[in-house]
Design a protein around this motif. Structure first.
Motif, PDB file in Angstrom:
ATOM      1  N   VAL A  25      40.421  33.716  49.887  1.00  0.00           N
ATOM      2  CA  VAL A  25      39.537  34.237  50.924  1.00  0.00           C
ATOM      3  C   VAL A  25      39.952  35.693  51.136  1.00  0.00           C
ATOM      4  O   VAL A  25      41.042  35.975  51.627  1.00  0.00           O
ATOM      5  N   LYS A  58      33.457  42.412  47.093  1.00  0.00           N
ATOM      6  CA  LYS A  58      32.088  41.882  47.176  1.00  0.00           C
ATOM      7  C   LYS A  58      31.170  42.555  46.157  1.00  0.00           C
ATOM      8  O   LYS A  58      30.470  41.878  45.376  1.00  0.00           O
ATOM      9  N   LYS A 113      31.838  35.060  43.627  1.00  0.00           N
ATOM     10  CA  LYS A 113      31.666  34.709  45.034  1.00  0.00           C
ATOM     11  C   LYS A 113      31.344  33.224  45.154  1.00  0.00           C
ATOM     12  O   LYS A 113      30.529  32.698  44.395  1.00  0.00           O
ATOM     13  N   ILE A 136      30.174  31.936  48.059  1.00  0.00           N
ATOM     14  CA  ILE A 136      28.989  31.879  48.933  1.00  0.00           C
ATOM     15  C   ILE A 136      28.086  33.024  48.510  1.00  0.00           C
ATOM     16  O   ILE A 136      28.292  34.177  48.926  1.00  0.00           O
ATOM     17  N   GLU A 151      26.477  35.210  51.493  1.00  0.00           N
ATOM     18  CA  GLU A 151      27.279  35.186  52.712  1.00  0.00           C
ATOM     19  C   GLU A 151      26.804  36.254  53.700  1.00  0.00           C
ATOM     20  O   GLU A 151      26.596  37.416  53.336  1.00  0.00           O
ATOM     21  N   LYS A 152      26.660  35.848  54.942  1.00  0.00           N
ATOM     22  CA  LYS A 152      26.201  36.762  55.982  1.00  0.00           C
ATOM     23  C   LYS A 152      27.273  37.806  56.274  1.00  0.00           C
ATOM     24  O   LYS A 152      28.471  37.524  56.248  1.00  0.00           O
ATOM     25  N   PRO A 188      32.628  40.036  56.283  1.00  0.00           N
ATOM     26  CA  PRO A 188      31.967  38.833  55.745  1.00  0.00           C
ATOM     27  C   PRO A 188      32.192  37.664  56.709  1.00  0.00           C
ATOM     28  O   PRO A 188      33.325  37.401  57.134  1.00  0.00           O
ATOM     29  N   ALA A 189      31.116  36.976  57.065  1.00  0.00           N
ATOM     30  CA  ALA A 189      31.182  35.959  58.123  1.00  0.00           C
ATOM     31  C   ALA A 189      32.195  34.859  57.817  1.00  0.00           C
ATOM     32  O   ALA A 189      32.822  34.318  58.732  1.00  0.00           O
ATOM     33  N   LYS A 190      32.373  34.508  56.559  1.00  0.00           N
ATOM     34  CA  LYS A 190      33.322  33.460  56.173  1.00  0.00           C
ATOM     35  C   LYS A 190      34.565  34.025  55.505  1.00  0.00           C
ATOM     36  O   LYS A 190      35.363  33.293  54.933  1.00  0.00           O
ATOM     37  N   GLY A 191      34.739  35.338  55.569  1.00  0.00           N
ATOM     38  CA  GLY A 191      35.937  35.954  55.015  1.00  0.00           C
ATOM     39  C   GLY A 191      35.864  36.298  53.542  1.00  0.00           C
ATOM     40  O   GLY A 191      36.838  36.755  52.963  1.00  0.00           O
ATOM     41  N   PRO A 206      35.102  34.130  50.501  1.00  0.00           N
ATOM     42  CA  PRO A 206      35.828  33.276  49.551  1.00  0.00           C
ATOM     43  C   PRO A 206      35.350  33.530  48.121  1.00  0.00           C
ATOM     44  O   PRO A 206      34.149  33.692  47.872  1.00  0.00           O
TER      45      PRO A 206
END
Length: 503
Positions: A180, A316, A464, A466, A469-470, A479-482, A484
């Motif tokens: 992450v 990203k 990635k 996700i 990812e938002k 990144p909303a979920k860090g 991953p």
């Protein structure tokens, strides 16, 4: 997570909190009209929104939705491409747009405008002397930093950065199937800041500081309500804890410096802490221990979350753009091949990372950690035919140029070639601000980002986990979920792939 505490609140709750902010932190000198307006020069076009709350909810919510530029560009289209009026955080405000707006503000620093922070910042960073504000302390700090953070002074730290990065990737990335990115990038930048600024490098000591420091960083970007259990309250407590730890380090360093001076030795640690302890002001006075602790605290924040965000977004975009990744990989592998076993990166290696830095700059353009900043009008003045009253807050936005087709054609396209040759036009690329208040740590940030890029691309490819990812901007993009990712360690069978065929 505390980073998303604000975004989970209902609009009603936010309205109540903003009202409390208005009651307790409102600047009494914020003013309304002004001499220029009274003389018949109109205020900028725009609207003030709801009573007390103004347009703060819209300003914040566009960031929570991942599109902070929408607040700016919607009003540019409706009112003016140069300047418009609004009301933010309980304050009347004007938003200056475009390169001309940036040039005006950056050129008139401490003449017509000055830096502005909410009064709540002084609760987290109270001046130990009680005689000056965080703003005045920041001015002192900016005078001290250039000698330490200029490129020629930082050259000797490239090897240290590389050593920290090796240890970080060896301990937290190698051997993993997934990672992450954002929290790991935070670990890297915090460890690096601890090492460079105060020579703390024991992972256990860094970890002891990291948890309260993260509470502090999270609370600084929360609503400033000092009630038990709120992120802001936890930030104040965490700041006090970290400050005590730093004072302990400072006391020991003073002893070490005194011993080194007595012995005529030069073995005392050479870092920014020693620099502060050995530097006096114009009157020959040395800083108080608590002053130094607060300044180190501010430096740790300034060199931590923003760089973490930049590193995460490099990962990203490299995942999304294989041809860009390949260009960075080829450049970094050429440097890696030139090194002997165990040899660290040096300043000359950093200078060779031209394409990698162009890529990082394009990341900073599309996802600037510094979304913008506030100024305060020192007196009535006019801009573009409109009056700006004394005390009004003025906001400049990086996205008003970064995502503007007049400044960057096809602005949503990722294109590192924008930074070749003479690069973007003046006052259009502003991830580090500009003028007298340009971030003094710009070169430090460049080095830590490039060292991070070197180690991640020479070790891995990645995907990635996700795809869509938002991204939440609160107040920097996260990144909303860090973020991953799945890690694919290199077998180094791809070295024959040419740069030109993948560009």
């Amino acid at each position: 997570m505390d980073f998303f505490y604000v975004s989970l609140l209902s609009s009603f709750t936010i309205s109540i909190i903003l009202f409390l902010h208005f009651l307790f932190y409102k600047n009494k000198n914020s003013g309304g009209g002004g001499g220029a307006a009274a003389a018949g020069i109109p205020l900028p076009p725009g609207r003030t929104g709801w009573p007390v709350v103004g347009e703060s909810l819209e300003f914040l919510s566009t960031g929570w939705k991942g599109h902070p530029e929408k607040f700016i560009f919607d009003r540019i289209a409706k009112y003016s491409s140069h300047v418009f009026r609004t009301h933010l955080l309980g304050e009347p405000a004007a938003v200056f747009c475009g390169a001309a707006g940036n040039k005006f503000l950056f050129s008139n620093e401490n003449k017509l405008v000055q830096a502005w922070w909410p009064a709540s910042v002084d609760k987290v960073f109270p001046a130990s002397s009680g005689q000056s504000s965080s703003k005045q302390e920041a001015i002192k700090m900016r005078k001290m930093l250039p000698g330490f953070l200029k490129p020629e002074a930082l050259q000797r730290y490239v090897g240290i950065m590389d050593d920290v990065a090796r240890r970080h990737f060896s301990g937290e990335w190698d051997g993993r199937e997934t990672a992450v990115v954002f929290p790991l990038a935070k670990n890297y930048t915090f460890w690096l800041a601890c090492r460079i600024f105060v020579s703390v490098e024991d992972p256990r000591h860094v970890a002891r500081l990291a948890e309260p420091f993260n509470l502090l960083a999270a609370g600084l970007i929360s609503i400033p309500v000092d009630l038990p259990g709120t992120p802001f309250n936890r930030a104040i407590k965490a700041a006090n804890f970290v400050r005590k730890e730093l004072v302990s380090i400072i006391k020991q360093r003073k002893i070490d410096l005194a011993k080194a001076t007595t012995a005529g030795a030069t073995t005392a640690k050479q870092d920014i802490l020693s620099h502060m302890l050995l530097t006096c002001d114009e009157s020959g006075r040395f800083m108080h221990e608590l002053d130094i602790a607060d300044k180190i605290l501010g430096l740790l924040i300034g060199g931590h979350d923003t760089a973490s965000s930049a590193c995460a977004f490099v990962v990203k975009y490299l995942a999304e753009l294989p041809h860009i990744y390949e260009g960075v990989y080829q450049e970094q592998m050429e440097i890696a091949r030139s090194k002997r076993a165990g040899e660290t990166l040096n300043w000359e290696d950093i200078q060779k990372m031209k394409y990698s830095w162009n890529v990082a700059c394009e990341v900073l353009r599309l996802a600037p950690p510094l979304q913008g900043a506030f100024r305060e009008a020192l007196s009535d003045f006019t801009y573009n035919g409109f009056s700006i009253p004394k005390g009004w807050k003025i906001y400049w936005s990086a996205n008003s140029t970064h995502r503007n087709a007049d400044c960057f054609p096809d602005p949503l396209k990722f294109d590192p070639r924008r930074f070749e040759g003479s690069g973007p036009g003046a006052y259009t690329f502003v991830p580090f601000g500009g003028g007298p208040r340009m971030c003094p740590g710009k070169e430090y940030a460049r080095m830590e980002i490039l060292v991070f890029m070197h180690h991640i691309v020479t070790r891995f490819r990645w995907e990635k986990l996700i795809p869509d990812e938002k991204i939440v901007v609160n107040p920097m993009p996260i990144p909303a979920k860090g973020l991953p990712i799945r890690l694919i360690p290199h077998t180094h069978t791809l070295l024959t792939t040419s740069f030109s065929s993948s560009s």
